[in-house]
Design an enzyme around this catalytic site. Structure first.
Site, PDB file in Angstrom:
ATOM      1  N   LYS A  69       0.868  -1.190   0.000  1.00 51.49           N
ATOM      2  CA  LYS A  69       0.000   0.000   0.000  1.00 51.49           C
ATOM      3  C   LYS A  69       0.894   1.226   0.000  1.00 51.49           C
ATOM      4  O   LYS A  69       2.040   1.183   0.454  1.00 51.49           O
ATOM      5  CB  LYS A  69      -0.890   0.008   1.250  1.00 51.49           C
ATOM      6  CG  LYS A  69      -2.189   0.755   1.060  1.00 51.49           C
ATOM      7  CD  LYS A  69      -3.204  -0.060   0.271  1.00 51.49           C
ATOM      8  CE  LYS A  69      -4.473   0.708   0.009  1.00 51.49           C
ATOM      9  NZ  LYS A  69      -5.496  -0.166  -0.592  1.00 51.49           N
TER      10      LYS A  69
HETATM   11  P1  NAD Z   1     -13.723   7.281  -2.970  1.00 54.33           P
HETATM   12  O1  NAD Z   1     -12.780   8.351  -2.592  1.00 54.33           O
HETATM   13  O2  NAD Z   1     -14.083   7.079  -4.408  1.00 54.33           O
HETATM   14  O3  NAD Z   1     -15.115   7.441  -2.167  1.00 54.33           O
HETATM   15  C1  NAD Z   1     -15.185   7.558  -0.787  1.00 54.33           C
HETATM   16  C2  NAD Z   1     -16.620   7.961  -0.422  1.00 54.33           C
HETATM   17  O4  NAD Z   1     -16.745   7.981   1.001  1.00 54.33           O
HETATM   18  C3  NAD Z   1     -17.014   9.353  -0.911  1.00 54.33           C
HETATM   19  O5  NAD Z   1     -18.367   9.346  -1.318  1.00 54.33           O
HETATM   20  C4  NAD Z   1     -16.857  10.203   0.347  1.00 54.33           C
HETATM   21  O6  NAD Z   1     -17.673  11.371   0.327  1.00 54.33           O
HETATM   22  C5  NAD Z   1     -17.341   9.214   1.381  1.00 54.33           C
HETATM   23  N1  NAD Z   1     -16.935   9.581   2.739  1.00 54.33           N
HETATM   24  C6  NAD Z   1     -15.750  10.097   3.148  1.00 54.33           C
HETATM   25  N2  NAD Z   1     -15.805  10.353   4.466  1.00 54.33           N
HETATM   26  C7  NAD Z   1     -17.036   9.966   4.893  1.00 54.33           C
HETATM   27  C8  NAD Z   1     -17.695   9.978   6.141  1.00 54.33           C
HETATM   28  N3  NAD Z   1     -17.085  10.444   7.225  1.00 54.33           N
HETATM   29  N4  NAD Z   1     -18.962   9.502   6.202  1.00 54.33           N
HETATM   30  C9  NAD Z   1     -19.584   9.035   5.094  1.00 54.33           C
HETATM   31  N5  NAD Z   1     -19.005   9.013   3.884  1.00 54.33           N
HETATM   32  C10 NAD Z   1     -17.753   9.472   3.781  1.00 54.33           C
HETATM   33  O7  NAD Z   1     -13.091   5.947  -2.341  1.00 54.33           O
HETATM   34  P2  NAD Z   1     -13.370   4.450  -2.788  1.00 54.33           P
HETATM   35  O8  NAD Z   1     -12.368   4.062  -3.807  1.00 54.33           O
HETATM   36  O9  NAD Z   1     -14.820   4.257  -3.057  1.00 54.33           O
HETATM   37  O10 NAD Z   1     -12.950   3.697  -1.443  1.00 54.33           O
HETATM   38  C11 NAD Z   1     -13.822   3.589  -0.345  1.00 54.33           C
HETATM   39  C12 NAD Z   1     -13.312   2.480   0.564  1.00 54.33           C
HETATM   40  O11 NAD Z   1     -13.238   1.267  -0.192  1.00 54.33           O
HETATM   41  C13 NAD Z   1     -11.921   2.687   1.143  1.00 54.33           C
HETATM   42  O12 NAD Z   1     -11.874   2.104   2.431  1.00 54.33           O
HETATM   43  C14 NAD Z   1     -11.031   1.908   0.187  1.00 54.33           C
HETATM   44  O13 NAD Z   1      -9.812   1.492   0.807  1.00 54.33           O
HETATM   45  C15 NAD Z   1     -11.929   0.726  -0.097  1.00 54.33           C
HETATM   46  N6  NAD Z   1     -11.613   0.007  -1.323  1.00 54.33           N
HETATM   47  C16 NAD Z   1     -11.608   0.636  -2.537  1.00 54.33           C
HETATM   48  C17 NAD Z   1     -11.339  -0.107  -3.681  1.00 54.33           C
HETATM   49  C18 NAD Z   1     -11.387   0.514  -5.048  1.00 54.33           C
HETATM   50  O14 NAD Z   1     -11.228  -0.219  -6.035  1.00 54.33           O
HETATM   51  N7  NAD Z   1     -11.616   1.804  -5.183  1.00 54.33           N
HETATM   52  C19 NAD Z   1     -11.043  -1.475  -3.586  1.00 54.33           C
HETATM   53  C20 NAD Z   1     -11.066  -2.090  -2.335  1.00 54.33           C
HETATM   54  C21 NAD Z   1     -11.359  -1.332  -1.214  1.00 54.33           C
END
Ligand code: NAD
Length: 549
Positions: free
Chosen positions: A239
């Site tokens: 990471k």
């Molecule tokens: P992103 O940045 O696209 O979206 C994050 C979302 O969470 C946004 O809508 C943001 O407004 C919201 N958010 C932030 N703080 C918040 C809060 N306090 N309360 C409610 N909502 C809140 O990120 P993502 O890529 O969708 O990732 C989200 C999670 O999924 C992370 O934990 C990431 O590690 C995990 N993840 C992502 C992927 C991927 O392919 N993108 C894969 C595996 C895991």
């Protein structure tokens, strides 16, 4: 420091100076400063004893204390709080003595500009935090607790247990990058951590967020190890991250920061070494900048250095939505397992970014009624069901869910406790805890985010019979299609979307079946079963490879 807010204790007896400083700090959008003004040393010492101060901004000449004595008396009461002196005394030897005594900076009042002041305060807080708290992370604590629980149950070889508790290489660099006002250089901390080098190259996203530290990045790398092993992918976990609020940067600043990050870690990353991907705060454009920077430095085009890049630059069809799509494939399996009919089901999705919005979209395509979604600004609730296209258009136009007209606004915490069949936490870590787990009212929880559920909450959810799809299984669709992207790039042969989705479903379903089988045969919860399944593969590989020398 919480949510990128820095609480400053301003110790200044001149009203005019105090007003000027407050005005300069108020102009900063990120970080945001909360200023607590006091006029005397004794008032400052009283306020420090209440706690919650991130930094002291100190005038040396006060009604009840003068010169360096003021600094040393404050310091004695604030050992872990950085102190920046702002003084009318333009005296080099005094400044040198103050800095030697532990002051983080010495600013001259009549040379103060907003940029200078904000930078000085921010760096002082960052330096203090880097010194004291790099490994202090709730996420690392959680990842290690989960690992130790699984290791204990499977009676893991103690040598391997000690090795896997922490990452292998863990690098931190101070990253300078040019701001849009060309004379200004921003300096932030950048990280890249590789947890296990045994399984092949390492794989893991890059996160840009103001709370990133070494512990958080290490926890995320650990989870990547178990996730890749559970999916039978030929990768160890890694990471990366940068401690910065990306919303505070312009597009050109983001590009310069990303290119600098890439060149700092150029020796560690590469298609045969360590392959980054997007995570919170980064996207396919950021990946494109990494490909270009890496390719320029090695002298030829290397699309396989990252995954999650735009399709036109060698990205895979289906990668952008793979995490949400994969999560829904697994919800379909879980629903079959517990006898839930998805056509009659309701869902609540926290987070409306890449994972949350896609999960909501694919759930809706299965006939599930999405009754609430949220982002950082608000939650939106509508018992009759929300229209995902309309929500997506609103976010595309406004940037956030706030003010979405076809639903009722709710708090994020309240939303998690709504009665529904499927709950998808897809935003942040540490959302379902011992405090609210007893009030969660659903049949299936599918962890879209990494680490959204604490260990104590897991126990409560299991006792209450809620079926948990743990993060290393539920959100593994992203890394699985990343693996497909890497393979396609290495072969220079692109697969059609149908084939990608078909292979994705096969891999996830197989992991689901193995995890459920282990849960039943070993009488453990789904998270521990998934961890043990992954850990077995890593352990086997480690034992077969042996230890050098
Ligand atoms: P992103 O940045 O696209 O979206 C994050 C979302 O969470 C946004 O809508 C943001 O407004 C919201 N958010 C932030 N703080 C918040 C809060 N306090 N309360 C409610 N909502 C809140 O990120 P993502 O890529 O969708 O990732 C989200 C999670 O999924 C992370 O934990 C990431 O590690 C995990 N993840 C992502 C992927 C991927 O392919 N993108 C894969 C595996 C895991």
């Amino acid at each position: 420091m919480a949510e990128n807010i820095i609480t400053v204790l301003l110790v200044e007896d001149s009203h005019i100076s105090a007003q000027v400083i407050q005005k300069l700090l108020a102009e900063s959008e990120s970080p945001v400063f909360e200023v607590i003004p006091v006029e005397t040393l004794s008032a400052a010492i009283d306020r420090l004893s209440d706690g919650g101060i991130d930094l002291v901004l100190l005038d040396l000449m006060l009604p009840d204390s003068q010169a360096l004595d003021t600094f040393f008396r404050i310091k004695a009461h604030a050992l872990d709080v950085p102190i920046v002196i702002q003084s009318g005394l333009d005296d080099v030897s005094l400044a040198a003595k103050a800095v030697q005594g532990g002051a983080h900076d010495y600013l001259i009042k009549d040379q103060l500009t907003g940029a200078r002041l904000v930078r000085s305060v921010r760096y002082a807080v960052e330096r203090m935090r880097a010194r004291s708290g790099e490994w202090t992370s709730g996420m690392l604590h959680l990842a290690q607790q989960q690992f130790l629980k699984a290791a204990y149950i499977m009676d893991l070889d103690d040598n391997i247990r000690q090795r896997l508790l922490f990452p292998a290489p863990a690098q931190i660099v101070a990253l300078p990058f040019r701001r849009d006002q060309r004379e200004q250089v921003g300096t932030v901390f950048g990280y890249r951590v590789q947890h296990v080098l045994t399984m092949g190259p390492t794989k893991g996203g890059i996160r840009y967020h103001q709370d990133v530290n070494l512990g958080e990045v290490s926890a995320l790398a650990m989870w990547m190890t178990w996730k890749c092993a559970l999916m039978n992918l030929p990768f160890g976990g890694a990471k990366g991250g940068v401690r910065i609020d990306p919303t505070s940067l312009s597009r050109t600043e983001l590009q310069r920061l990303t290119r600098r990050y890439t060149s700092e870690f150029i020796g560690s990353i590469g298609p045969d070494k360590d392959i980054p991907a997007p995570d919170m705060g980064t996207d396919e454009q950021v990946m494109a900048w990494i490909v270009v920077t890496y390719s320029q430095q090695v002298g030829h085009s290397v699309p396989a250095v990252v995954t999650g890049k735009p399709v036109v630059l060698g990205g895979s069809l289906g990668r952008n939505e793979a995490t949400g799509r994969g999560l829904v494939y697994l919800v379909e399996e879980a629903a079959k397992h517990i006898g839930l009919e998805l056509r009659d089901a309701t869902a609540v999705v926290q987070g409306f970014g890449n994972v949350g919005a896609n999960a909501a979209r694919f759930l809706a395509q299965c006939g599930v009624k999405i009754i609430a979604v949220s982002d950082v600004t608000t939650a939106i609730y509508n018992r009759q069901g929300l229209d995902i296209d309309s929500l997506t258009n609103h976010v595309a136009e406004q940037g956030f869910l706030q003010a979405y007209p076809h639903g009722e606004a709710l708090g994020n915490k309240e939303m998690l406790e709504l009665k529904c069949d499927i709950l998808v936490p897809a935003a942040l870590q540490n959302q379902i805890t011992a405090e609210n787990a007893g009030r969660i009212d659903c049949k299936i929880i599918a962890d879209g985010a990494n680490g959204p559920t604490t260990l104590e909450a897991d126990e409560i959810l299991n006792q209450r019979g809620i079926f948990v799809l743990p993060d290393i299984l539920a959100n593994a669709g992203g890394v699985t299609v990343s693996y497909f992207e890497w393979v396609q790039d290495l072969q220079n042969y692109m697969w059609p979307l149908q084939e990608i989705n078909h292979r994705l479903r096969d891999i996830l379903t197989d992991a689901f079946v193995r995890t459920v089988r282990r849960m039943e045969t070993e009488a453990v919860d789904m998270r521990t079963a998934a961890m043990i399944e992954g850990l077995h593969r890593v352990t086997q590989a480690k034992l077969l490879r042996g230890l050098f020398p």
